[in-house]
Design an enzyme around this catalytic site. Sequence first.
Site, PDB file in Angstrom:
ATOM      1  N   TYR A 119     -11.969   8.337  -0.082  1.00  0.00           N
ATOM      2  CA  TYR A 119     -11.934   7.955  -1.495  1.00  0.00           C
ATOM      3  C   TYR A 119     -13.341   7.788  -2.055  1.00  0.00           C
ATOM      4  O   TYR A 119     -13.573   7.979  -3.248  1.00  0.00           O
ATOM      5  CB  TYR A 119     -11.115   6.679  -1.684  1.00  0.00           C
ATOM      6  CG  TYR A 119      -9.632   6.908  -1.557  1.00  0.00           C
ATOM      7  CD1 TYR A 119      -8.885   7.337  -2.660  1.00  0.00           C
ATOM      8  CD2 TYR A 119      -8.966   6.732  -0.351  1.00  0.00           C
ATOM      9  CE1 TYR A 119      -7.522   7.569  -2.560  1.00  0.00           C
ATOM     10  CE2 TYR A 119      -7.611   6.959  -0.239  1.00  0.00           C
ATOM     11  CZ  TYR A 119      -6.891   7.387  -1.339  1.00  0.00           C
ATOM     12  OH  TYR A 119      -5.542   7.617  -1.225  1.00  0.00           O
ATOM     13  N   GLU A 148      -1.115   3.283   1.874  1.00  0.00           N
ATOM     14  CA  GLU A 148      -1.252   4.196   3.012  1.00  0.00           C
ATOM     15  C   GLU A 148      -1.437   3.443   4.320  1.00  0.00           C
ATOM     16  O   GLU A 148      -0.880   3.827   5.358  1.00  0.00           O
ATOM     17  CB  GLU A 148      -2.407   5.170   2.762  1.00  0.00           C
ATOM     18  CG  GLU A 148      -2.086   6.197   1.679  1.00  0.00           C
ATOM     19  CD  GLU A 148      -3.312   6.742   0.972  1.00  0.00           C
ATOM     20  OE1 GLU A 148      -4.426   6.650   1.541  1.00  0.00           O
ATOM     21  OE2 GLU A 148      -3.158   7.249  -0.154  1.00  0.00           O
TER      22      GLU A 148
END
Length: 400
Positions: A98, A140
């Site tokens: 990310y 996640e």
Amino acid sequence: MLSEQSAITVRATLPVVGAAIGEITERFYAGLFTAHPELLRNLFNRGNQAAGTQRQALAGSIAAFATHLVEHPDERPDAMLSRIAHKHASLGVAPEQYKVVHEHLFAAIVEVLGDAVTAEVAAAWDEVYWLMANALVAIERRLYDENADDGTPRPWVVTERVEETADVATFRIRPADGAALPDFRAGQYVSVGVELPDGARQIRQYSLSGAPGSPVRRISVKRVRADENGAPSPEGEVSGHLHAQVRVGSVLQVSAPYGDLVLDDTDAPLLLASAGIGVTPMIAMLEQLAISGHKAPVTVVHADRSPAEHALRADHEAFAGKLADAETHFWYERPEPGHPAERTGLVDLSGVTVRPGTHAYLCGPLPFMRAVRTQLLGKGVPASDIHYEVFGPDLWLARG
């Protein structure tokens, strides 16, 4: 959630960012893949990149998330986040990725919008990004923990191959190391990785087309042909490889099961609607319902080009036939002579009974699901009781 000052800034700049988001995501992917070509080779779907659908999905998701934050400041769009997180987990996406995305996304924003990106604007959209990214990381992480999964695919051996139709093959697979099979829920999918002739490792998701409990797992793969829907699209790299190269004894890299299109634990009436290869999760659901002895009414709806192209049709009929109260409705663009029960054309639910309290599950091309969803809403099914799965980038969810 979003701070008050950032909410004001995002609300004011959303039209500008939204208008440019397509160009921003195009520049983002170009910069990302220039700096990290291995991501295009080994993680991202090269077919979706070539077709531009992944860019559209990313652009729409960012805009939809930002819009939700300013319109519903006390809520989080968990439906969108969950669907994205399941896909990411099946690909083994890690938290540090990310940061890489953030670097190249914000470089693209500055490149496209220039001086309009003041320090205040940059800070507000930075807050939007990390709210979304950190929420996804948390979901996640939970998914990985639930599956005892570190994001690394395992080798699975093909034990059987069955040609269902001219373009659909079923592969039965088991873990190469003989370890216990991971649990899953009917309707979920796995990511399957293969090495292509150019050395790239490409990954695709395929629904598990059998119910939990079997000593092997089953995936049914449709070969994607170029321009098959009348619009420019690339040939399916992975589906073509699986059809041409994979036989009994071949080894595939397979993820743990993921996906949020799963049957609710309910005794409500059900409607399972599919088109084309969207039949695969519905077959798993029907088999599970037959095993569990589901007593409530089940309506099975399917659309296809012809009976010969209706993959797993025998299973479709057999599992529905084992239920206490089920009816099937099949529509074909080209029905075969001698089958008066088959319907011609597109799915039309006007003559199909949809009982009060029905929970509906949809899988197939977007136009099909939009049409069925509209008809179900017209019959009084609440939007919250209509669930769907999209194969590929979720353009429907990204568009709200």
